[in-house]
Structures are given as structure tokens and as C-alpha cells.
Scaffold this motif. Sequence first.
Motif, PDB file in Angstrom:
ATOM      1  N   ASP A   1     -20.135  56.312 -26.824  1.00 50.20           N
ATOM      2  CA  ASP A   1     -20.936  56.661 -26.500  1.00 50.20           C
ATOM      3  C   ASP A   1     -21.799  56.291 -28.190  1.00 50.20           C
ATOM      4  O   ASP A   1     -21.734  57.580 -29.192  1.00 50.20           O
ATOM      5  CB  ASP A   1     -20.206  58.093 -26.397  1.00 50.20           C
ATOM      6  CG  ASP A   1     -22.115  58.952 -26.228  1.00 50.20           C
ATOM      7  OD1 ASP A   1     -22.603  58.316 -25.979  1.00 50.20           O
ATOM      8  OD2 ASP A   1     -21.937  59.885 -25.779  1.00 50.20           O
ATOM      9  N   LYS A   2     -22.003  55.745 -28.344  1.00 52.22           N
ATOM     10  CA  LYS A   2     -22.358  55.436 -29.971  1.00 52.22           C
ATOM     11  C   LYS A   2     -24.343  54.984 -29.785  1.00 52.22           C
ATOM     12  O   LYS A   2     -24.142  53.353 -29.667  1.00 52.22           O
ATOM     13  CB  LYS A   2     -21.877  53.995 -30.563  1.00 52.22           C
ATOM     14  CG  LYS A   2     -20.733  54.734 -31.217  1.00 52.22           C
ATOM     15  CD  LYS A   2     -19.974  53.490 -31.961  1.00 52.22           C
ATOM     16  CE  LYS A   2     -18.474  53.794 -32.083  1.00 52.22           C
ATOM     17  NZ  LYS A   2     -17.471  52.441 -32.399  1.00 52.22           N
ATOM     18  N   PHE A   3     -25.032  55.639 -29.525  1.00 52.38           N
ATOM     19  CA  PHE A   3     -25.963  55.342 -29.017  1.00 52.38           C
ATOM     20  C   PHE A   3     -27.168  55.497 -30.185  1.00 52.38           C
ATOM     21  O   PHE A   3     -27.252  56.499 -30.206  1.00 52.38           O
ATOM     22  CB  PHE A   3     -26.920  55.713 -27.640  1.00 52.38           C
ATOM     23  CG  PHE A   3     -26.369  54.705 -26.492  1.00 52.38           C
ATOM     24  CD1 PHE A   3     -27.225  53.844 -25.853  1.00 52.38           C
ATOM     25  CD2 PHE A   3     -25.134  54.789 -26.809  1.00 52.38           C
ATOM     26  CE1 PHE A   3     -26.254  52.843 -24.453  1.00 52.38           C
ATOM     27  CE2 PHE A   3     -24.436  54.210 -25.266  1.00 52.38           C
ATOM     28  CZ  PHE A   3     -24.663  53.448 -24.419  1.00 52.38           C
ATOM     29  N   ALA A   4     -28.261  54.639 -31.244  1.00 50.19           N
ATOM     30  CA  ALA A   4     -28.146  54.794 -32.761  1.00 50.19           C
ATOM     31  C   ALA A   4     -29.464  56.296 -31.706  1.00 50.19           C
ATOM     32  O   ALA A   4     -30.669  56.158 -32.878  1.00 50.19           O
ATOM     33  CB  ALA A   4     -29.081  53.527 -32.601  1.00 50.19           C
ATOM     34  N   ALA A   5     -30.471  55.430 -30.630  1.00 49.24           N
ATOM     35  CA  ALA A   5     -31.179  56.274 -30.109  1.00 49.24           C
ATOM     36  C   ALA A   5     -31.892  57.063 -29.519  1.00 49.24           C
ATOM     37  O   ALA A   5     -32.472  57.149 -28.604  1.00 49.24           O
ATOM     38  CB  ALA A   5     -32.929  55.005 -30.699  1.00 49.24           C
ATOM     39  N   GLY A   6     -30.083  57.371 -28.524  1.00 47.64           N
ATOM     40  CA  GLY A   6     -30.447  58.340 -27.511  1.00 47.64           C
ATOM     41  C   GLY A   6     -30.303  57.320 -26.296  1.00 47.64           C
ATOM     42  O   GLY A   6     -30.029  56.007 -26.641  1.00 47.64           O
ATOM     43  N   ARG A   7     -29.309  57.686 -25.203  1.00 44.82           N
ATOM     44  CA  ARG A   7     -29.435  57.131 -23.655  1.00 44.82           C
ATOM     45  C   ARG A   7     -29.730  57.994 -22.862  1.00 44.82           C
ATOM     46  O   ARG A   7     -30.237  59.461 -22.834  1.00 44.82           O
ATOM     47  CB  ARG A   7     -28.536  56.856 -24.275  1.00 44.82           C
ATOM     48  CG  ARG A   7     -26.724  57.935 -24.228  1.00 44.82           C
ATOM     49  CD  ARG A   7     -25.845  57.920 -23.967  1.00 44.82           C
ATOM     50  NE  ARG A   7     -24.747  58.657 -23.853  1.00 44.82           N
ATOM     51  CZ  ARG A   7     -24.381  59.626 -23.328  1.00 44.82           C
ATOM     52  NH1 ARG A   7     -24.921  59.809 -22.066  1.00 44.82           N
ATOM     53  NH2 ARG A   7     -23.814  60.413 -23.433  1.00 44.82           N
ATOM     54  N   PRO A   8     -29.929  57.216 -21.309  1.00 39.78           N
ATOM     55  CA  PRO A   8     -30.172  58.097 -20.650  1.00 39.78           C
ATOM     56  C   PRO A   8     -28.875  58.598 -19.846  1.00 39.78           C
ATOM     57  O   PRO A   8     -27.780  58.547 -20.724  1.00 39.78           O
ATOM     58  CB  PRO A   8     -30.028  57.083 -19.033  1.00 39.78           C
ATOM     59  CG  PRO A   8     -30.215  55.679 -20.053  1.00 39.78           C
ATOM     60  CD  PRO A   8     -29.930  56.237 -21.789  1.00 39.78           C
ATOM     61  N   ALA A   9     -28.010  60.145 -19.449  1.00 43.56           N
ATOM     62  CA  ALA A   9     -27.496  60.840 -19.186  1.00 43.56           C
ATOM     63  C   ALA A   9     -26.774  59.794 -17.763  1.00 43.56           C
ATOM     64  O   ALA A   9     -26.108  60.669 -16.718  1.00 43.56           O
ATOM     65  CB  ALA A   9     -28.349  62.124 -18.405  1.00 43.56           C
ATOM     66  N   LEU A  10     -26.328  58.720 -18.154  1.00 39.88           N
ATOM     67  CA  LEU A  10     -25.327  57.781 -17.337  1.00 39.88           C
ATOM     68  C   LEU A  10     -23.888  58.405 -16.869  1.00 39.88           C
ATOM     69  O   LEU A  10     -23.878  58.418 -15.911  1.00 39.88           O
ATOM     70  CB  LEU A  10     -25.377  56.543 -18.344  1.00 39.88           C
ATOM     71  CG  LEU A  10     -26.301  55.582 -19.215  1.00 39.88           C
ATOM     72  CD1 LEU A  10     -26.145  54.758 -19.659  1.00 39.88           C
ATOM     73  CD2 LEU A  10     -27.017  54.842 -17.509  1.00 39.88           C
TER      74      LEU A  10
END
Length: 487
Positions: A269-278
Motif C-alpha cells: 500500500d504505497k501509492f504516491a497520489a492515492g488509489r481506488p478502494a481496491l
Amino acid sequence: MLTYDTLTSLPADVAGPSYALDAVTPGIIHFGVGNFFRAHLAYYIDRALALPDSQHWGIIGVGLRAGERSEKKEKDFAAQHGLYSLTETATDGTRHTRVMGALRDYLLAPREPETVLDLLAAPSTKIASLTITEGGYNIDETTGQFRLSFPPVQEDLADPTHPKTVFGFIVEGLRRRRDAGHGGLTILSCDNLRQNGEVSRKAFLGYARAVDGELAEWIEANVTFPNAMVDRITPSVSAETAAKLNKQSGLDDLKPLLAEDFTQWVVEDKFAAGRPALEKVGVQFSDAVADYEHAKIRMLNASHLIISAAGMLQNVPLVDQVLAEPKVRQFVDEVLDRDVIPTLHAPEGVDLREYKQTILNRFANPALADQVARIAADSTSKAQVFWTETVRSVLSRDHDHTRVAYFLALQLELMRGRQEDGQSFDLPEPVLTDEQRNIARSDDYRASLALPGFDSWRDLLTSKVEDDIVAFRQAIREKGVLESLPL
Ligand code: NAD
């Protein structure tokens, strides 16, 4: 043809997107729009788009290669508004078909380079994802470094604002992002590599450093590269399979797709600019991705390659058919039980022997009709990625190396390109030069041991191991695969 209009009158047992396609905007730009991407990342995003406030996670696909096939793909996707059907099949024969809406556009980078760069620089783009194959990361297996000398990379370095490679595009896009003050993004590899995030970091930073040291520092500080384990068997779709899928579904789809019903994606869980609610659509987030990816790559991909090499040599075209032969199944079972599992660290809560059974049952799914030629292509890159740790662990300690010597012999016979019945075949080996391909095809057993496919364990090849590999190659030629298997 499958278009927006078709969605209002889908056959009764075909599901369609449960969100408004018109409301979807792009948040992900994906490089390498192949079958696996369409059955995996696009499948999860399709589900995520149905979540509340998630319509800004649509995908724009990018193809980097010019040529007839890419143009056909561009035309087909344009005609269908990016829609296609995915049929998931279980081993017991049940299947479900759904029309996927996550791919909102497909761009051919050689034709529209500025559009691709603008998209990469746009603040709405949060993730640049990749399925560019195992060999696509351009890492030298001997030095572990990005190969700056690779001619397409040299061309991009000579003119970085007019890129052609994935490295050139993403790094130039990031330069524009930085200059516009738009912040970083996530580079998300979905290829079958050990530590695919680390490999991506090495590749993109290796290229960026050669372009501009300050830009490379900015990327290090603002871009993340999560490691991920990806899993879903997705065969190639022949014209015959496409016709069959359309007949079954009742659709008239130019790009129907088939996959097993199993799917798994474990991501850091290392997303620099956000991510969908996967996490709400079945994706597992974990800090121990390495355990999952090692187990998957060293068990599933490694044995898939062994089965496929055996199938190619025997002229048995489908994975389930090769595995239906008890001797092959026993050999694979023994490799996994005796050479692989004892040196693996099991992911939390996973029993590796049960995992092995699940894998072999998945391979046995006849509805997939998965082609050994698909898996055996680019075997040089794959063998290094899938086998290195097992081969090194077996050869570096006092452990019976018979099975390893046998599958290395299989690999060399595969690269020789001749079936047991003497017929030749020609599979793509993109990382080999013409001279190396000629060595692989020759009868010089010793010279082939110096090919790049053996780089990662050559230092451990004693003369005894080499002799055993050569003896197995001779046995395969004289007696065939089944009679030469060391059981
Ligand atoms: P595919 O042939 O359908 O698609 C590969 C795509 O990558 C094509 O669009 C091709 O043009 C593009 N590509 C190839 N080399 C490239 C490069 N150097 N730079 C940029 N783009 C490049 O294959 P696929 O089945 O989609 O598999 C792609 C990758 O997905 C595999 O190599 C593997 O790492 C991963 N994967 C596949 C499966 C599967 O079952 N098919 C399962 C797990 C992971």
C-alpha cells in the motif's frame, strides 16, 4: 459489434458495467494493453468503478509499438468504445461473461506521443501501470543494472523529449509533471517479476539518472513503486476461440477474452497520489508481498515453464494436456515438493502443499485451453526470473541436483527449437542476439551453456552438473521427454 448501444440489450446471462460509462474519467494510464492487463488490472478497476465516488479511476491504455497489429488493436478498441467481454471459466466448466468498461481509451504512442505525455503530466493521472513482459524492464541479469546501452534506450537518451520507449515516455511525462508543479504518481508494475516494484524503480531511475540527475532525485522523492504479486491465467485468444466465446455469449465482440475464475493481486500500500478502494473489490494489501510473489513465481510460473517446455518438445499444445500425463505431473510434483517448497517462506496463513495442489488443479482446467507456446515464448527471460532462486539454492548446497539438471536440459532443448519428432518450431526469444540464437539451435551442447539464459547460476555449474545436463539432453533426443524424465 459491442458498443455503448449494445449495453442496453445484453444477452440475459451477460453482465454489463454497473456504473455510468459517461461519468468515468481517467486516473490511470496503462502501458502494454495485452490480455493479462484486460483480465486483471482492468477487471479490478471495473469493479472499483462501481463503488461510490470512484469514477475518476478510468484507464487509458497505451501501446508503444507501431505496426499492423497495434493499429488493428487501436481500430478495434475505438470501434467498441474500449469495451470487451471477459469470460471467466472454472475447472468444473461453469462460466460467467461480463462486459468490462474500465478501459476508456486506447492510444498508440508512436502516433500520438504528445497526448500520451500530456496525460502523464495531468494532475488527474495518479497511477502509471505496466504489463510490458518480464524482459521489458531492460535489466542486465549479470550486473542487475538498467541497460543504458540498449539501442532504443540510446535513441531516447539522444532526444529525451521525443521518447519511444516506456522509460522515455514516463520519465519525460514526470519531468513535465514536476515542471508544472503537479506532484508525483505511482508506477505500478503488474508483471511477473520478483520484486516488480524494485525492478521498476531500478529501471526508471536508471534511465532518469542518465537524462537528468535532478529529475531522478525528484522522482525518488515523489514517485512510488509498490511491489505486487499478480495472478490469473489468461490465455491468448485465437480467432477460433474468439468465435467460440462469441457464440457462447451471444455477443459480437471484436476482442473477447477468456481467463480462469481464480484471480489474486497482493500489493504494497504505497501509492504516491492515492488509489481506488481496491481492498473493497478483492485486492489484498500486504507488507509481506515478497512471500506471496516468491511462492507464486517459484511454484506457479516455474512449473508452468517446465510443463510448457515439455509440451513444446512433445508437440502437445495445451497445458492441461501435458499435465494429464501422470509422469509429467509426478515430475512437477517432485520438483515443487523437494526442490522448491523446502526453501520457501510461506506467506502468513498459506499452506504451500495446498497451494501446490491448487496450482496444479488450475493448470488442469481444460476450458482454458492455455497454449504452451504462449508460456514458453521468451523463455530466456522467464527462466531467469522464475528459476534462479531454486537453481541457486539446489546447486549451492549438498542437494540432489537431478531434477534441476533435467529441467535445464529441457530448457536448452526448447531453445534448440526441435520437437521429438524432428519438426522445428520458432518461438520468440527477444533478448537473444542472432548469434546467440544460432548457438541455441546448434548441436554444440557446451556452447549453449554460455547463453544468457544461464547467467544467474553459471558460477554454480560444476562439470558434474554440466555433464548431467548434456546427458539429459541426449536422453531427451533419443528417448523423448516421457521416457527420459528422472522419476
Ligand atoms: P500479451 O502478449 O497479450 O501482451 C503483452 C503486451 O505488452 C502487448 O501489448 C505488447 O505490445 C506489450 N509489450 C511487450 N513488450 C513490451 C515492451 N518492451 N515495452 C512495452 N510494451 C511491451 O501478453 P499478456 O498475456 O498480457 O502478458 C503480459 C505480461 O503479463 C506477462 O509478461 C506477465 O509478466 C504478466 N502476466 C501474464 C499472465 C497471463 O496468464 N497471461 C499472468 C500473470 C502475469
